[in-house]
Design an enzyme around this catalytic site. Structure first.
Site, mmCIF file in Angstrom:
data_model
loop_
_atom_site.group_PDB
_atom_site.id
_atom_site.type_symbol
_atom_site.label_atom_id
_atom_site.label_comp_id
_atom_site.label_asym_id
_atom_site.label_seq_id
_atom_site.Cartn_x
_atom_site.Cartn_y
_atom_site.Cartn_z
ATOM 1 N N ASP A 62 0.330 4.819 1.951
ATOM 2 C CA ASP A 62 -0.444 5.185 3.132
ATOM 3 C C ASP A 62 -1.583 6.148 2.767
ATOM 4 O O ASP A 62 -1.417 7.016 1.905
ATOM 5 C CB ASP A 62 0.449 5.891 4.171
ATOM 6 C CG ASP A 62 1.380 4.919 4.871
ATOM 7 O OD1 ASP A 62 0.982 3.758 5.086
ATOM 8 O OD2 ASP A 62 2.516 5.331 5.193
ATOM 9 N N HIS A 122 0.810 -1.220 0.000
ATOM 10 C CA HIS A 122 0.000 0.000 0.000
ATOM 11 C C HIS A 122 0.843 1.269 0.000
ATOM 12 O O HIS A 122 1.974 1.283 0.456
ATOM 13 C CB HIS A 122 -0.915 0.037 1.237
ATOM 14 C CG HIS A 122 -0.180 0.106 2.548
ATOM 15 N ND1 HIS A 122 0.496 -0.960 3.079
ATOM 16 C CD2 HIS A 122 -0.024 1.124 3.441
ATOM 17 C CE1 HIS A 122 1.033 -0.624 4.234
ATOM 18 N NE2 HIS A 122 0.753 0.647 4.477
ATOM 19 N N ARG A 176 6.355 6.626 14.347
ATOM 20 C CA ARG A 176 6.271 7.135 12.973
ATOM 21 C C ARG A 176 5.743 8.554 12.958
ATOM 22 O O ARG A 176 4.766 8.865 13.660
ATOM 23 C CB ARG A 176 5.345 6.246 12.134
ATOM 24 C CG ARG A 176 5.450 6.546 10.645
ATOM 25 C CD ARG A 176 4.477 5.716 9.849
ATOM 26 N NE ARG A 176 3.307 6.517 9.496
ATOM 27 C CZ ARG A 176 2.254 6.052 8.824
ATOM 28 N NH1 ARG A 176 2.193 4.776 8.477
ATOM 29 N NH2 ARG A 176 1.239 6.828 8.542
ATOM 30 N N HIS A 182 4.673 0.200 0.358
ATOM 31 C CA HIS A 182 5.432 -0.568 1.338
ATOM 32 C C HIS A 182 4.592 -1.711 1.894
ATOM 33 O O HIS A 182 3.364 -1.729 1.742
ATOM 34 C CB HIS A 182 5.979 0.336 2.450
ATOM 35 C CG HIS A 182 4.943 1.152 3.148
ATOM 36 N ND1 HIS A 182 4.403 2.301 2.612
ATOM 37 C CD2 HIS A 182 4.326 0.990 4.346
ATOM 38 C CE1 HIS A 182 3.514 2.808 3.454
ATOM 39 N NE2 HIS A 182 3.442 2.027 4.518
HETATM 40 FE FE LIG Z 1 1.767 1.916 5.835
#
Ligand SMILES: [Fe+2]
Length: 289
Positions: A117, A115, A280, A265
Site C-alpha cells: 500500500d 502491491h 480498514r 497483497h
Molecule cells: Fe492494498
C-alpha cells in the site's frame, strides 16, 4: 542497520504461544490465523508483545469472529502506532482514519493487482488491519505474498544487480486507472513521486526484501527505460509466485492485519455483481532504507 532477527520455526512459534491461543499457519513462511483471542477487550502488554512478534515473523496475521465496534477497531490499531488517512479513498464520515471499502456491481474493485500500500508516500504505511463486514458466499479472497522469500529466491547475480538501486513510486500509476485528469493533477501535486530502495531492509527484522510493486512503482532510477522496464517487470512478477503466497478466505467479522513493509497483497476480484464491504485502519510507517 538492525541486526538480523532469527525467524523462529513454526514449531518454536507454536511452543511459545500464550495459553488459550492456537495458531493455524496458512503456508510455511507467511500467514497465521490466531484463534482464541477477543479484540473487544483491551490487549495486555504481554498479548500485544506476542502479536507484534508474530506479525513480524509471519507478515500477516488473521482473526475470526471479531464483532468489534468501529471504535474498538481504531483503538486496537493505535497500540501499533499513529494512524494515517488515505486522501482519495472513501472514509467513515465520523472517523477519517477508518476507510470504508464497499464494492458492488456499480463500484468494482481495482485492488486486484499485487502491491504494497501507498508506496507513493515518502513514508509508506506500517500496516493495515482490515475487517470484513459482509462478504460474498464464495470469492473475494485476499492473497498475500512474502517479499523476503521473493528476495531470497532471486539468483545471486540479480541480487547483486539490484544492490544500491532506487525506484520511483508515483500516485499516478495507481490512480490513473480510475481518476480523471484534474484529480490526477491535483493528487500528484499534493503527493510528488517518492524514491525508495529497490531492495529494502526491514526496520525491525533487519532482513532484505523486494520493495517494488506493480501498482505504484514507475521506474528504476539510473537505467535506460527498457532496462528499467525489464528489471521492474521481473521483480514485480516475483509476488505472483504461489510458493511465496498465502490466501485468506473471508467471512463476516474476519480480520487480516498485515505488515505492509514486508508483504504485498492482492484482492481477488471474482465475486461481482455480489457486494463486499470492509473497514480498514492503516498505521503510519517509516522511510524505507
Ligand atoms: Fe492494498
Amino acid at each position: 542497520m538492525n541486526a538480523i532477527v532469527k525467524f523462529p520455526s513454526l514449531a518454536e512459534l507454536n511452543a511459545g504461544t500464550p495459553a488459550g491461543l492456537e495458531l493455524e499457519h496458512l503456508s510455511p513462511t507467511i500467514g497465521t490465523v490466531v484463534h482464541g483471542i477477543d479484540l473487544t477487550k483491551p490487549l495486555s502488554d504481554e498479548m500485544f508483545g506476542f502479536l507484534h512478534r508474530l506479525l513480524m515473523d509471519r507478515q500477516v496475521i488473521f482473526f475470526r469472529d471479531q464483532d468489534i465496534s468501529l471504535e474498538q477497531h481504531l483503538e486496537v490499531c493505535r497500540r501499533w502506532g499513529s494512524l494515517e488517512t488515505i486522501p482519495f479513498l472513501q472514509h467513515h464520515p465520523d472517523y477519517p482514519e477508518l476507510l470504508h471499502i464497499k464494492r458492488d456491481k456499480d463500484n468494482k474493485s481495482y485492488e486486484n493487482i499485487w502491491h504494497h500500500d501507498v508506496t507513493w508516500r515518502t513514508e509508506p504505511s506500517f500496516g493495515s488491519m482490515l475487517r470484513a463486514v459482509s462478504v460474498p458466499d464464495i470469492g473475494g479472497d485476499t492473497m498475500f505474498s512474502d517479499m523476503y522469500a521473493a528476495y531470497e529466491g532471486l539468483p545471486e547475480p540479480i541480487k547483486r544487480a539490484c544492490e544500491g538501486l532506487e525506484a520511483v513510486h508515483s500516485i499516478n500509476v495507481s490512480l490513473g486507472v480510475y481518476a480523471d485528469a484534474d484529480k490526477l493533477h491535483e493528487m500528484s501535486k499534493r503527493f510528488p513521486p517518492a524514491t525508495h530502495p529497490v531492495i529494502r531492509v526491514h526496520p525491525e527484522t533487519g532482513r532484505k526484501l523486494i520493495f517494488v510493486n506493480r501498482a505504484h512503482t514507475s521506474y528504476i532510477k539510473g537505467l535506460r527505460r527498457d532496462d528499467s522496464r525489464y528489471l521492474l517487470d521481473y521483480l514485480c512478477d516475483q509476488a505472483a509466485k504461489p510458493e511465496y503466497q498465502c490466501r485468506f478466505r473471508w467471512v463476516a467479522n474476519s480480520i487480516a492485519f498485515w505488515d505492509n513493509r514486508s508483504c504485498q497483497h492482492y484482492a481477488v476480484a471474482d465475486y461481482f455483481p455480489k457486494p463486499r464491504e470492509m473497514y480498514r485502519v492503516t498505521i503510519a510507517g517509516d522511510r524505507p532504507c
